[in-house]
Design an enzyme around this catalytic site. Structure first.
Site, PDB file in Angstrom:
ATOM      1  N   ASP A   1       0.738  -1.352   0.351  1.00 11.90           N
ATOM      2  CA  ASP A   1       0.001  -0.155  -0.315  1.00 11.90           C
ATOM      3  C   ASP A   1       0.776   1.114  -0.105  1.00 11.90           C
ATOM      4  O   ASP A   1       1.809   1.720   0.523  1.00 11.90           O
ATOM      5  CB  ASP A   1      -0.322   0.067   1.093  1.00 11.90           C
TER       6      ASP A   1
ATOM      7  N   LYS B   1       1.985  -0.762   8.603  1.00 15.06           N
ATOM      8  CA  LYS B   1       3.489  -0.508   8.355  1.00 15.06           C
ATOM      9  C   LYS B   1       5.011  -1.210   9.566  1.00 15.06           C
ATOM     10  O   LYS B   1       4.608  -0.328  10.447  1.00 15.06           O
ATOM     11  CB  LYS B   1       3.712   1.194   7.981  1.00 15.06           C
ATOM     12  N   SER B   2       6.189  -1.166   9.527  1.00 14.11           N
ATOM     13  CA  SER B   2       7.479  -1.231   9.524  1.00 14.11           C
ATOM     14  C   SER B   2       8.977  -1.147   8.800  1.00 14.11           C
ATOM     15  O   SER B   2       8.319  -1.117   8.097  1.00 14.11           O
ATOM     16  CB  SER B   2       7.646  -2.284  10.478  1.00 14.11           C
ATOM     17  N   VAL B   3       9.544  -0.377   9.365  1.00 12.65           N
ATOM     18  CA  VAL B   3      10.946  -0.243   8.266  1.00 12.65           C
ATOM     19  C   VAL B   3      11.954  -1.552   9.373  1.00 12.65           C
ATOM     20  O   VAL B   3      13.256  -1.376   8.816  1.00 12.65           O
ATOM     21  CB  VAL B   3      11.366   1.097   8.388  1.00 12.65           C
TER      22      VAL B   3
ATOM     23  N   LYS C   1      -2.429   5.957  -4.360  1.00 14.86           N
ATOM     24  CA  LYS C   1      -3.628   6.599  -4.185  1.00 14.86           C
ATOM     25  C   LYS C   1      -3.343   8.034  -4.660  1.00 14.86           C
ATOM     26  O   LYS C   1      -2.409   8.478  -5.171  1.00 14.86           O
ATOM     27  CB  LYS C   1      -3.936   6.942  -2.581  1.00 14.86           C
TER      28      LYS C   1
ATOM     29  N   ASN D   1       4.708  -8.800  12.563  1.00 11.36           N
ATOM     30  CA  ASN D   1       3.368  -8.259  11.989  1.00 11.36           C
ATOM     31  C   ASN D   1       2.458  -9.791  10.731  1.00 11.36           C
ATOM     32  O   ASN D   1       2.118  -9.987  11.536  1.00 11.36           O
ATOM     33  CB  ASN D   1       3.523  -7.692  11.428  1.00 11.36           C
TER      34      ASN D   1
ATOM     35  N   TYR E   1       2.639   9.865  -0.965  1.00  7.10           N
ATOM     36  CA  TYR E   1       3.918   9.123   0.280  1.00  7.10           C
ATOM     37  C   TYR E   1       5.731   9.675  -0.338  1.00  7.10           C
ATOM     38  O   TYR E   1       6.616   9.175   0.387  1.00  7.10           O
ATOM     39  CB  TYR E   1       4.167   7.439   0.434  1.00  7.10           C
TER      40      TYR E   1
ATOM     41  N   HIS F   1      -7.553   9.864  -2.143  1.00  7.39           N
ATOM     42  CA  HIS F   1      -7.230   9.571  -0.648  1.00  7.39           C
ATOM     43  C   HIS F   1      -7.736   9.892   0.448  1.00  7.39           C
ATOM     44  O   HIS F   1      -8.198   9.635   1.306  1.00  7.39           O
ATOM     45  CB  HIS F   1      -5.615  10.195  -1.037  1.00  7.39           C
TER      46      HIS F   1
ATOM     47  N   ARG G   1      10.467  -6.407  12.522  1.00  9.24           N
ATOM     48  CA  ARG G   1       8.272  -6.459  12.704  1.00  9.24           C
ATOM     49  C   ARG G   1       8.395  -6.401  11.744  1.00  9.24           C
ATOM     50  O   ARG G   1       6.571  -7.162  12.031  1.00  9.24           O
ATOM     51  CB  ARG G   1       8.357  -4.828  13.540  1.00  9.24           C
TER      52      ARG G   1
ATOM     53  N   ILE H   1      -2.806  -3.159   7.043  1.00 10.68           N
ATOM     54  CA  ILE H   1      -1.799  -2.639   5.986  1.00 10.68           C
ATOM     55  C   ILE H   1      -0.878  -1.981   7.134  1.00 10.68           C
ATOM     56  O   ILE H   1      -0.661  -0.955   7.376  1.00 10.68           O
ATOM     57  CB  ILE H   1      -1.789  -1.967   4.767  1.00 10.68           C
TER      58      ILE H   1
HETATM   59  N1  LIG Z   1      -5.667   6.217   3.564  1.00 12.62           N
HETATM   60  C1  LIG Z   1      -4.371   7.100   4.224  1.00 12.62           C
HETATM   61  O1  LIG Z   1      -4.637   8.023   5.133  1.00 12.62           O
HETATM   62  C2  LIG Z   1      -3.615   6.352   5.689  1.00 12.62           C
HETATM   63  C3  LIG Z   1      -3.328   7.197   6.940  1.00 12.62           C
HETATM   64  C4  LIG Z   1      -2.215   6.763   7.544  1.00 12.62           C
HETATM   65  C5  LIG Z   1      -2.103   5.286   7.472  1.00 12.62           C
HETATM   66  N2  LIG Z   1      -2.138   4.338   5.756  1.00 12.62           N
HETATM   67  C6  LIG Z   1      -1.307   3.473   5.632  1.00 12.62           C
HETATM   68  O2  LIG Z   1      -1.823   2.178   6.504  1.00 12.62           O
HETATM   69  C7  LIG Z   1      -0.530   2.043   6.854  1.00 12.62           C
HETATM   70  C8  LIG Z   1      -0.121   1.273   8.525  1.00 12.62           C
HETATM   71  O3  LIG Z   1      -0.428   2.905   8.958  1.00 12.62           O
HETATM   72  P1  LIG Z   1       1.073   4.160   9.999  1.00 12.62           P
HETATM   73  O4  LIG Z   1       1.993   3.242   9.505  1.00 12.62           O
HETATM   74  O5  LIG Z   1      -0.198   5.076  10.915  1.00 12.62           O
HETATM   75  O6  LIG Z   1       0.679   2.858  11.084  1.00 12.62           O
HETATM   76  P2  LIG Z   1       0.832   1.443  11.969  1.00 12.62           P
HETATM   77  O7  LIG Z   1       1.219   0.439  10.773  1.00 12.62           O
HETATM   78  O8  LIG Z   1      -0.249   1.500  12.872  1.00 12.62           O
HETATM   79  O9  LIG Z   1       2.356   2.146  13.280  1.00 12.62           O
HETATM   80  C9  LIG Z   1       3.214   1.643  12.094  1.00 12.62           C
HETATM   81  C10 LIG Z   1       4.387   2.053  13.938  1.00 12.62           C
HETATM   82  O10 LIG Z   1       3.896   0.684  14.403  1.00 12.62           O
HETATM   83  C11 LIG Z   1       5.516  -0.067  14.848  1.00 12.62           C
HETATM   84  N3  LIG Z   1       5.242  -0.887  14.045  1.00 12.62           N
HETATM   85  C12 LIG Z   1       4.979  -1.635  13.175  1.00 12.62           C
HETATM   86  N4  LIG Z   1       5.438  -2.404  13.953  1.00 12.62           N
HETATM   87  C13 LIG Z   1       5.479  -2.969  15.098  1.00 12.62           C
HETATM   88  C14 LIG Z   1       6.183  -4.252  15.908  1.00 12.62           C
HETATM   89  N5  LIG Z   1       5.981  -5.713  15.488  1.00 12.62           N
HETATM   90  N6  LIG Z   1       6.110  -3.909  17.252  1.00 12.62           N
HETATM   91  C15 LIG Z   1       5.700  -2.656  17.389  1.00 12.62           C
HETATM   92  N7  LIG Z   1       6.041  -1.386  16.625  1.00 12.62           N
HETATM   93  C16 LIG Z   1       5.975  -1.822  15.382  1.00 12.62           C
HETATM   94  C17 LIG Z   1       6.706   0.874  13.435  1.00 12.62           C
HETATM   95  O11 LIG Z   1       8.217   1.514  14.078  1.00 12.62           O
HETATM   96  P3  LIG Z   1       8.995   1.479  12.875  1.00 12.62           P
HETATM   97  O12 LIG Z   1       8.485   1.322  11.396  1.00 12.62           O
HETATM   98  O13 LIG Z   1       9.975   2.047  13.601  1.00 12.62           O
HETATM   99  O14 LIG Z   1       9.623  -0.410  13.100  1.00 12.62           O
HETATM  100  C18 LIG Z   1       5.525   2.339  12.795  1.00 12.62           C
HETATM  101  O15 LIG Z   1       5.973   3.599  14.310  1.00 12.62           O
HETATM  102  C19 LIG Z   1       0.397   3.253   6.042  1.00 12.62           C
HETATM  103  O16 LIG Z   1       1.278   3.357   6.392  1.00 12.62           O
HETATM  104  C20 LIG Z   1      -0.029   3.270   4.870  1.00 12.62           C
HETATM  105  O17 LIG Z   1       0.373   2.360   3.877  1.00 12.62           O
HETATM  106  C21 LIG Z   1      -2.912   5.157   4.817  1.00 12.62           C
END
Ligand SMILES: NC(=O)c1ccc[n+]([C@@H]2O[C@H](COP(=O)([O-])OP(=O)(O)OC[C@H]3O[C@@H](n4cnc5c(N)ncnc54)[C@H](OP(=O)(O)O)[C@@H]3O)[C@@H](O)[C@H]2O)c1
Length: 276
Positions: A48, A234-236, A78, A244, A53, A111, A240, A232
């Site tokens: 995604d 996210k992690s870099v 998007k 996940n 981005y 988006h 992790r 979906i």
């Molecule tokens: N449509 C929209 O408007 C919209 C808005 C926001 C997001 N999104 C999509 O949704 C995706 C995910 O959302 P998000 O990036 O906001 O947040 P998320 O996936 O809820 O959380 C990501 C955060 O959690 C950490 N993390 C990931 N796996 C972990 C684990 N196993 N243990 C501990 N910490 C962990 C990551 O750290 P590290 O990366 O440092 O490991 C990062 O800080 C985005 O990448 C994007 O593709 C869409």
């Protein structure tokens, strides 16, 4: 865990999408290739990204470097807010494809609805045209509420296949999930782990995860999967990214689901779709 164990969710246009994928918001373009390559190598098959981005090029490089064929990976991007409108959407889609190095994406989303600009309906008509021309496989929206959904459905007769919205245990979206389901729209949960803003330190979640012998992130992602949404994370961080994916093997009991259901508190970590 391999991709074979990630369920596919059927969409209303007779296609399907892997239920667990990999999001790349806030991953800089020069890091996106390595991160996405790692995700693909451990078994993710849905990526995604978004024009906003600024990492579509890095995602494209990873797809080519992965050695996987085009039809093995489900790619979503998007349309960015400034490009809403019919003609600008057509142009923006071509530009996204060029950056990704693809001839088509599997899912193209609006988006944000940006109701104050009143342009999302013209934008949806462009997505419908792109699909009619066979240039995109599936079309959907993100951050749409009931009024936004009903307007585009009324004006085109075509519902989005997916509505990607913020969702996690502090914002469970039961109302919006029901609105989506009533219209044959699959809910996709973004920020499923709470976007790094403290959700994973919640005492009830960490205690439950410890009891089950899984990580808190795996517990939370297993909850998304149990509710039937497409998610979906996210992690870099390589470990992790793998952790996940392991959520796909975690089963939750009714009692465990009820414990998580009780944590809902209407907390939004991202923007409010009705504003903007
Ligand atoms: N449509 C929209 O408007 C919209 C808005 C926001 C997001 N999104 C999509 O949704 C995706 C995910 O959302 P998000 O990036 O906001 O947040 P998320 O996936 O809820 O959380 C990501 C955060 O959690 C950490 N993390 C990931 N796996 C972990 C684990 N196993 N243990 C501990 N910490 C962990 C990551 O750290 P590290 O990366 O440092 O490991 C990062 O800080 C985005 O990448 C994007 O593709 C869409």
């Amino acid at each position: 865990m391999t991709n074979n164990e990630i369920p596919q969710v059927s969409l209303s246009d007779s296609t399907s999408i892997p239920q667990l994928g990999y999001g790349v918001w806030q991953v800089p373009d020069d890091e996106a290739q390595g991160a996405v390559e790692h995700a693909l190598s451990v078994g993710y098959r849905m990526i995604d990204t978004a024009q906003a981005y600024e990492n579509e090029a890095g995602v494209g490089r990873a797809l080519r470097a992965s050695g996987l064929s085009r039809d093995e990976v489900y790619v979503t991007t998007k349309l960015a807010n400034p490009d809403q409108g019919y003609d600008s959407t057509m142009r923006a889609y071509d530009e996204s494809l060029a950056r990704l190095g693809l001839e088509t994406v599997d899912l193209y989303l609006i988006h944000w609805p940006l109701p104050s600009q009143d342009n999302y309906s013209a934008t949806w008509k462009a997505l419908v045209a792109l699909q009619e021309e066979g240039r995109v496989r599936s079309i959907g929206v993100s951050n749409f509420h009931e009024a936004h959904l009903d307007r585009i459905i009324d004006e085109t007769g075509q519902a989005p296949v997916i509505n990607q919205v913020e969702m996690h245990p502090y914002l469970q979206q039961a109302g919006l999930r029901a609105i989506n389901a009533d219209r044959g729209i699959v809910t996709q949960s973004y920020s499923p782990l709470g976007s790094g803003k403290g959700l994973l330190e919640d005492a009830d979640l960490t205690a439950l995860a410890e009891t089950k012998g899984v990580t808190t992130a795996q517990l939370v992602l297993a909850w998304h999967l149990a509710l039937g949404v497409v998610t979906i994370p996210k992690s870099v961080t390589p470990a992790r990214i793998e952790e996940n994916l392991g959520a796909a093997g975690v089963e939750l009991t009714e009692e465990e689901l009820a414990t998580i259901a009780a944590l809902d508190r209407g907390v939004r970590f991202g923007g409010d779709p009705d504003k903007g």
